[in-house]
Design a protein around this motif. Structure first.
Motif, mmCIF file in Angstrom:
data_model
loop_
_atom_site.group_PDB
_atom_site.id
_atom_site.type_symbol
_atom_site.label_atom_id
_atom_site.label_comp_id
_atom_site.label_asym_id
_atom_site.label_seq_id
_atom_site.Cartn_x
_atom_site.Cartn_y
_atom_site.Cartn_z
ATOM 1 N N TRP A 186 0.836 -1.204 0.000
ATOM 2 C CA TRP A 186 0.000 0.000 0.000
ATOM 3 C C TRP A 186 0.875 1.260 0.000
ATOM 4 N N ALA A 187 1.939 1.242 0.802
ATOM 5 C CA ALA A 187 2.816 2.416 0.852
ATOM 6 C C ALA A 187 3.447 2.674 -0.518
ATOM 7 N N THR A 188 3.910 1.615 -1.172
ATOM 8 C CA THR A 188 4.507 1.750 -2.505
ATOM 9 C C THR A 188 3.475 2.245 -3.515
ATOM 10 N N TYR A 189 2.285 1.667 -3.419
ATOM 11 C CA TYR A 189 1.204 2.046 -4.344
ATOM 12 C C TYR A 189 0.872 3.535 -4.199
ATOM 13 N N ASN A 190 0.698 3.993 -2.953
ATOM 14 C CA ASN A 190 0.353 5.399 -2.729
ATOM 15 C C ASN A 190 1.487 6.319 -3.180
ATOM 16 N N LEU B 186 3.685 5.743 -5.588
ATOM 17 C CA LEU B 186 3.712 5.790 -7.057
ATOM 18 C C LEU B 186 2.576 6.638 -7.602
ATOM 19 N N ILE B 187 1.402 6.556 -6.972
ATOM 20 C CA ILE B 187 0.278 7.396 -7.416
ATOM 21 C C ILE B 187 0.626 8.876 -7.265
ATOM 22 N N ASP B 188 1.221 9.200 -6.091
ATOM 23 C CA ASP B 188 1.598 10.606 -5.876
ATOM 24 C C ASP B 188 2.621 11.077 -6.914
ATOM 25 N N ARG B 189 3.573 10.220 -7.204
ATOM 26 C CA ARG B 189 4.581 10.577 -8.215
ATOM 27 C C ARG B 189 3.932 10.775 -9.582
ATOM 28 N N TYR B 190 2.955 9.943 -9.877
ATOM 29 C CA TYR B 190 2.289 10.061 -11.178
ATOM 30 C C TYR B 190 1.636 11.428 -11.328
#
Length: 634
Positions: A207-211, A213-217
């Motif tokens: 979840w931490a990685t997913y969030n 990556l979303i923020d970076r996107y």
């Protein structure tokens, strides 16, 4: 643009904090739901059940977990039941095998060649236990495989998201490129949402990685803030709708009780809320507080219900404690009477019915201890009762041995061919000794009696064949008994002179007359009983019950005087059948009364059934009294 990006970073940090708060609350709520709704499985002493009952229990548990829509809780319960039955089955198998081995050694002098195959019920219990255990293993293996699959899916989605970010940073993005990139991003989001749970050690990291990556996107896109704002406004609307749904669930408690289904529905809504992205910062905290307050209403109601459940558990414990205290004296009960043992058994079974009727659960540890003591007390009583009947059976075996000895003595006298007064007196003495011996095991009652009677009848037949004078005496006795019957029949026609005293005189006179020819024995006996029936009916001061009693006593006296007891055996069988029918009818009527509702019509029906029950109980007592008289004679 730089200022907007700085504000965006701060906003992202607040969103990360909010998301972590939601994740933490999810774990706490799930733990609380698990602890407060752990199902209580009633304690059962499986060692008290028969193998057929154990098979039925396991078949029911297997059916519950193989039925469509079965839940993991049912599988857990079924596996727990199978696990508790396992030591009981092992004990049964060990006892059966040891018994078979002892019998084999006693017969063959050693264990060589001994083979033992358990019966079908024992094998069935074993098979059902293994099947339930196999289903449990398959279920959890499937869960693990599903979590591993979900882990792989989410890992792949993270890689796709990284690739998308790299593509965004390595090329110029025109309008069409922005659109395709956005569509791919939303597709990854949807697939992530649809992916199931994974093993807990990896959940937080993914979840931490997913969030991140979303923020970076969003940070890498020129239209990040515009799209983010649109998405947030949409998320705000969706979260408001979810708040309304949870609030409606809280309002519904005004008209219905709190249930696990309501909590499950709230949890499902919470899952939707968690997967939604952030709302505008001015609405984010307000929406979360609104959603949390709506959830608190449900969990406050659930906690209140659980407190009430604890109170009910304590009350149930106290009621069962009273039942246990009531049966404790039964563990030291002792008596030498079958009737008294059976009466005590009915009493303790009534307490057992009360115990079973209390369906509610008790506090875990106290209830488990109380259940063990209750079933141990029952087991002690029935062990004591079993010991009494084993001793009684031993006594009957001794009676059988004594009666076998009498048969041998009678047959030995018969083989001598002598029929002098001395041998006749010996036969008579043997008959008296026979009557003084108690009952034998039920399965030998008829055969041993027929054997003894056959020997005695053969002796007297032999004696009649050799002694014409005795035969003439029998003919004279037949005439005397015929004359007496005619006098009884004549007396019965004059109801004013019919009395119990005169009846006793007739019986005494009949007893004083000796044997009649064997060919006339049954006919004269039937005629005598018929005359006595007619005479008893003519005695006006007797009730119908007293008349029936007098007639029965006359038949018993005939048997005691050496007449055939065949009719009494037939009457005994008829009375036993009537007793069984009455007991079944009474049980059925008493059961039917419990289903009557409160109304004028049901009250009349209930009164009618109670009248039937009272009448049947009176008949039952009379029949049992008659049965005891017959049993004393035969």
């Amino acid at each position: 643009m730089a200022q907007e990006q700085q504000e965006g970073v701060k906003s992202e940090e607040r969103e990360d904090l909010t998301q972590k708060t939601i994740d933490t609350l999810e774990i706490d709520l799930n733990n609380e739901l698990t602890e407060e709704h752990e199902e209580e499985v009633p304690d059962v002493d499986y060692s008290q059940l028969s193998k057929e009952q154990l098979v039925n229990i396991l078949e029911n548990e297997l059916a519950s977990i193989t039925a469509e829509g079965s839940k993991p809780a049912a599988l857990k319960k079924a596996e727990s039941v199978a696990r508790e039955i396992r030591p009981v089955l092992d004990s049964i198998k060990q006892k059966e095998k040891e018994t078979a081995l002892a019998a084999f050694v006693a017969e063959n002098g050693g264990e060589e060649g001994f083979e033992y195959k358990y019966d079908a019920e024992t094998q069935k219990i074993d098979s059902l236990s293994r099947e339930i255990r196999g289903l449990k293993n398959s279920y959890y293996q499937g869960q693990e495989k599903e979590k591993e699959k979900n882990f792989n899916v989410k890992t792949t989605l993270l890689q796709r998201l990284r690739t998308l970010l790299e593509d965004e940073g390595n090329r110029e993005t025109d309008a069409s490129g922005l659109k395709s990139s956005w569509e791919e991003f939303k597709k990854i989001q949807d697939e992530w949402k649809q992916a199931g749970n994974i093993a807990s050690p990896h959940n937080g990291t993914l979840w931490a990685t997913y969030n991140a990556l979303i923020d970076r996107y969003f940070s890498n896109r020129n239209i990040y803030f515009e799209l983010k704002e649109l998405d947030r406004r949409r998320n705000s609307e969706l979260k408001a709708e979810l708040c309304e749904k949870v609030e409606e669930l809280g309002k519904s408690l005004e008209t219905r009780p709190m249930t696990r289904e309501i909590l499950n529905e709230a949890n499902h809504i919470f899952e939707e809320y968690k997967h939604l992205g952030p709302a505008p910062k001015e609405d984010q905290e307000k929406l979360w507080q609104r959603f949390k307050e709506a959830l608190d209403v449900l969990y406050d109601a659930q906690r209140g219900q659980f407190a009430e459940q604890k109170k009910s558990m304590q009350e149930n414990y106290e009621q069962k404690l009273k039942i246990y205290e009531a049966i404790t004296p039964f563990t030291t009960y002792n008596s030498g009477s079958i009737k008294e043992w059976n009466a005590k058994t009915k009493e303790i079974m009534a307490f057992q019915d009360q115990w079973v009727a209390l369906k509610g659960i008790m506090p875990r540890e106290e209830g488990k201890d109380l259940s063990k003591k209750f079933w141990a007390a029952l087991k002690t009583f029935f062990n004591n009762k079993g010991e009494f009947f084993r001793q009684l059976e031993s006594k009957r075996e001794q009676n059988l041995e004594m009666k076998n000895q009498l048969c041998l003595e009678a047959e030995a006298i018969l083989e001598t061919g002598e029929d002098n007064p001395s041998t006749t007196q010996k036969i008579i003495e043997l008959q008296k000794r026979w009557k003084g011996i108690g009952q034998v095991p039920e399965k030998f009652k008829d055969t041993i009696y027929d054997r003894f009677k056959k020997a005695c009848d053969a002796y007297f037949d032999q004696k009649r064949a050799k002694n014409k004078e005795v035969e003439e005496e029998f003919e004279n006795n037949l005439k005397k008994k015929t004359d007496l019957i005619e006098r009884i029949e004549a007396a019965a026609n004059n109801k004013d002179e019919s009395t119990l005293n005169l009846l006793s005189a007739f019986k005494s006179e009949w007893t004083s007359v000796g044997f009649v020819p064997k060919k006339d024995m049954q006919a004269i006996q039937k005629r005598y009983i018929a005359a006595i029936n007619t005479y008893v009916s003519a005695i006006g001061q007797l009730s119908s019950k007293e008349k029936e009693q007098a007639v029965l006593e006359s038949e018993v006296e005939l048997v005691r005087d050496g007449e055939s007891s065949r009719n009494l055996y037939r009457k005994e069988s008829d009375i036993r059948r009537k007793i069984t029918q009455l007991e079944n009818d009474i049980a059925l009527w008493q059961n039917n009364i419990e289903f009557f509702a409160k109304s004028k019509t049901s009250d009349r029906l209930k009164a009618e059934f109670e009248r039937k029950i009272n009448s049947a109980l009176s008949q039952l007592n009379d029949l049992k009294h008659q049965l005891s008289i017959i049993q004393e004679a035969i």
